[in-house]
Design an enzyme around this catalytic site. Structure first.
Site, PDB file in Angstrom:
ATOM      1  N   ASN A   3       0.832  -1.200  -0.129  1.00  7.39           N
ATOM      2  CA  ASN A   3       0.177   0.001   0.068  1.00  7.39           C
ATOM      3  C   ASN A   3       1.110   1.500   0.059  1.00  7.39           C
ATOM      4  O   ASN A   3       1.891   1.222  -0.549  1.00  7.39           O
ATOM      5  CB  ASN A   3      -0.983   0.138   1.213  1.00  7.39           C
ATOM      6  N   ARG A   4       0.449   2.409   0.616  1.00  6.29           N
ATOM      7  CA  ARG A   4       1.284   3.502   0.378  1.00  6.29           C
ATOM      8  C   ARG A   4       1.844   3.948   1.467  1.00  6.29           C
ATOM      9  O   ARG A   4       1.799   3.691   2.659  1.00  6.29           O
ATOM     10  CB  ARG A   4      -0.035   4.838   0.125  1.00  6.29           C
TER      11      ARG A   4
ATOM     12  N   HIS B  76      -1.969 -10.000  -3.273  1.00  3.68           N
ATOM     13  CA  HIS B  76      -2.728  -9.097  -4.157  1.00  3.68           C
ATOM     14  C   HIS B  76      -3.745  -9.859  -5.235  1.00  3.68           C
ATOM     15  O   HIS B  76      -3.391  -9.899  -6.514  1.00  3.68           O
ATOM     16  CB  HIS B  76      -1.999  -7.971  -4.850  1.00  3.68           C
TER      17      HIS B  76
ATOM     18  N   GLU C 194      -6.976  -7.915   0.387  1.00  2.20           N
ATOM     19  CA  GLU C 194      -5.474  -7.900   0.641  1.00  2.20           C
ATOM     20  C   GLU C 194      -5.300  -8.368   2.120  1.00  2.20           C
ATOM     21  O   GLU C 194      -5.641  -7.147   2.751  1.00  2.20           O
ATOM     22  CB  GLU C 194      -4.747  -6.667   0.286  1.00  2.20           C
TER      23      GLU C 194
END
Ligand SMILES: *[C@@H]1O[C@H](CO)[C@@H](O)[C@H](O)[C@H]1NC(C)=O
Ligand SMILES: *[C@@H]1O[C@H](CO)[C@@H](O)[C@H](O)[C@H]1NC(C)=O
Ligand SMILES: *[C@@H]1O[C@H](CO)[C@@H](O)[C@H](O)[C@H]1NC(C)=O
Ligand SMILES: *[C@@H]1O[C@H](CO)[C@@H](O)[C@H](O)[C@H]1NC(C)=O
Ligand SMILES: *[C@@H]1O[C@H](CO)[C@@H](O)[C@H](O)[C@H]1NC(C)=O
Ligand SMILES: *[C@@H]1O[C@H](CO)[C@@H](O)[C@H](O)[C@H]1NC(C)=O
Ligand SMILES: *[C@@H]1O[C@H](CO)[C@@H](O)[C@H](O)[C@H]1NC(C)=O
Ligand SMILES: *[C@@H]1O[C@H](CO)[C@@H](O)[C@H](O)[C@H]1NC(C)=O
Ligand SMILES: *[C@@H]1O[C@H](CO)[C@@H](O)[C@H](O)[C@H]1NC(C)=O
Ligand SMILES: *[C@@H]1O[C@H](CO)[C@@H](O)[C@H](O)[C@H]1NC(C)=O
Ligand SMILES: *[C@@H]1O[C@H](CO)[C@@H](O)[C@H](O)[C@H]1NC(C)=O
Length: 404
Positions: free
Chosen positions: A101-102, A200, A359
């Protein structure tokens, strides 16, 4: 390719060798470390057959028989292994890493030392899934392969994408009757570093073969522990606040099972996944008591259930992880092909809302928000326990669901 001999060498030279053997359980294999002609590696057990490719240590096929006895391939992927390296990159079935993710502003600080990670999103303002050459772009080595199990390994060099220190990873996938299991172990050998992995997978429990709809919006989703979610900007970057998933609101999959598309007409959902987007791309927190989390694999302890009435296939997800990113394939648009094992006479492409990604992971951007206290789950070093992710995907068939 890493041989078993070099693994033994690695084990004997590493401070964490004992941890590695007990956590990773590399017990050898049948020596069959060569792929099939399509470049894939297959494992199986009663009622299930699963294939993988080394690129991203990705799952490429998962076959299960539906309520009519028809074999369905319920994950997105490509027909041949080489297509993963040349086709459109979508983290298809891969292991995002070293940090899924980020990463907000593409930076984080550990013990007062800032690291800057290569940005790859939103006009170079943040990093997604570990950077432009994150783990899902790497060729893993097959270090063990039996009829029911495969272990991939990869060494992520110090400084790669800007991350501190080297990390050695082992991804083990196992087939058991009607189950696919994953165990991911990652060991920092030189410095403290954030590690957060995930899986994923683009699920469609109709095997992308439903002749009544090209979408997965009629799949039913239930996440009994998901009363909260991380707040994000319209560019999907976590803001540091947590939101409540109010009962009967558009994020309420915890009070009762609901169709994925149940709230698509609710204004609060519209545009929450981007400026022109409708659907889910949400990190749901899985809030369990400590004892419940320890018993994560027990019957009844599943953190998510996804099922389709059309195929009668139900998937129960069990994991030791504390969050689930749900993505309803809002950005898919019919531009990548389904496999030969999938599709209908009128559709051979992956369509908008055609799948659901689940996820398993920790709280996204936890390294950017120390007030969330995710350090033990997200920051690892030579002196800590290794990073471990475990998940079991259990399938069952609703024999009464045959619809005609
Ligand atoms: C390790 O492998 C052995 C032999 O396959 C198995 O009996 C044992 O349960 C495994 N341990 C773990 C922690 O997975
Ligand atoms: C589906 O059923 C057929 C016929 O019984 C069987 O040959 C096949 O192995 C089954 N598929 C899976 C994935 O178990
Ligand atoms: C990211 O950068 C913006 C703009 O400089 C700043 O306001 C914000 O606090 C930063 N966020 C984090 C988590 O560092
Ligand atoms: C995303 O990029 C836009 C345009 O460059 C910028 O204004 C915005 O602050 C960025 N969003 C985040 C959360 O970084
Ligand atoms: C992206 O950043 C560049 C350089 O800062 C800027 O010129 C451009 O307008 C930005 N684009 C968007 C869509 O914000
Ligand atoms: C990964 O393997 C493929 C062949 O399967 C090869 O074409 C590609 O160059 C490799 N990529 C890297 C980064 O080594
Ligand atoms: C499929 O979902 C749509 C939208 O949520 C709904 O209107 C329709 O009744 C559903 N169809 C079935 C067969 O459940
Ligand atoms: C979502 O919002 C946009 C812009 O306000 C609007 O045009 C569109 O009709 C909305 N979609 C739904 C399903 O409400
Ligand atoms: C995030 O929080 C802000 C402020 O409460 C809210 O306006 C926004 O809708 C939230 N974003 C999402 C995606 O829920
Ligand atoms: C479809 O999605 C792909 C990948 O995100 C993108 O490159 C392409 O421009 C999109 N096509 C349309 C018509 O939006
Ligand atoms: C099985 O499918 C039937 C028909 O769609 C449905 O009424 C029933 O609730 C399902 N049972 C379970 C346990 O999902």
């Amino acid at each position: 390719m890493l041989s078993l001999t070099s693994i033994s060498l690695l084990l004997s030279t590493m401070a964490t060798a004992q941890q590695l053997t007990s956590y990773c359980n590399v017990t050898g294999g049948n020596g069959d470390n060569n792929p099939a002609p399509d470049g894939k590696y297959t494992i199986w057990s009663e009622g299930i057959r699963v294939s993988f490719v080394p690129y991203g240590a990705s799952i490429s096929n998962l076959f299960i028989n539906d309520s009519r006895g028809i074999e369905r391939d319920v994950v997105y992927g490509f027909d041949e292994a080489w297509m993963y390296t040349t086709g459109q990159h979508g983290y298809w079935g891969a292991v995002p890493g070293r940090y899924a993710n980020r990463i907000v502003n593409s930076t984080f600080t550990i013990d007062g030392v800032p690291s800057h990670i290569i940005p790859n999103e939103n006009n170079s303002t943040d990093t997604l899934h570990g950077g432009p050459d994150g783990w899902s772009y790497r060729n893993f080595s097959v270090v063990a392969h039996t009829d029911s199990s495969i272990t991939f390994s990869m060494t992520d060099p110090a400084g790669d994408q800007g991350f501190p220190g080297e990390v050695v990873a082992f991804i083990t996938y196992t087939a058991a009757p009607y189950e696919w299991r994953e165990r991911m172990v990652a060991i920092p050998t030189t410095e403290k570093t954030p590690i957060m992995l995930s899986s994923h997978v683009y699920w469609n429990l109709d095997g992308y073969a439903n002749d009544q709809t090209d979408t997965a919006l009629n799949h039913t989703l239930y996440m009994p522990y998901a009363g909260m979610r991380t707040n994000v900007t319209t560019t999907q970057v976590p803001t540091g606040t947590l939101d409540t998933n109010w009962a009967d609101g558009p994020f309420d999959f915890w009070t009762q099972p609901r169709q994925v598309g149940y709230a698509f007409d609710q204004p609060e959902l519209n545009r929450s996944c981007g400026p022109t987007c409708l659907g889910y791309n949400v990190c749901f927190l899985t809030q369990r008591q400590e004892a419940e989390k320890e018993a994560w694999e027990q019957t009844g302890a599943q953190v998510a259930t996804l099922r389709s009435a059309w195929s009668g296939i139900q998937l129960d997800v069990f994991t030791d992880q504390d969050a689930l990113q749900i993505y309803s394939c809002n950005n898919q648009n019919g531009s990548v092909p389904l496999k030969a094992t999938q599709g209908t006479p009128t559709n051979s492409m992956l369509q908008h809302w055609g799948c659901v990604v689940i996820e398993v992971e920790d709280w996204i951007a936890g390294i950017n928000y120390p007030e969330w206290k995710r350090e033990e789950e997200q920051i690892f070093g030579p002196g800590t326990q290794p990073y471990v992710l475990e998940a079991t995907y259990r399938f069952s068939i609703n024999q009464t669901a045959v619809d005609d």
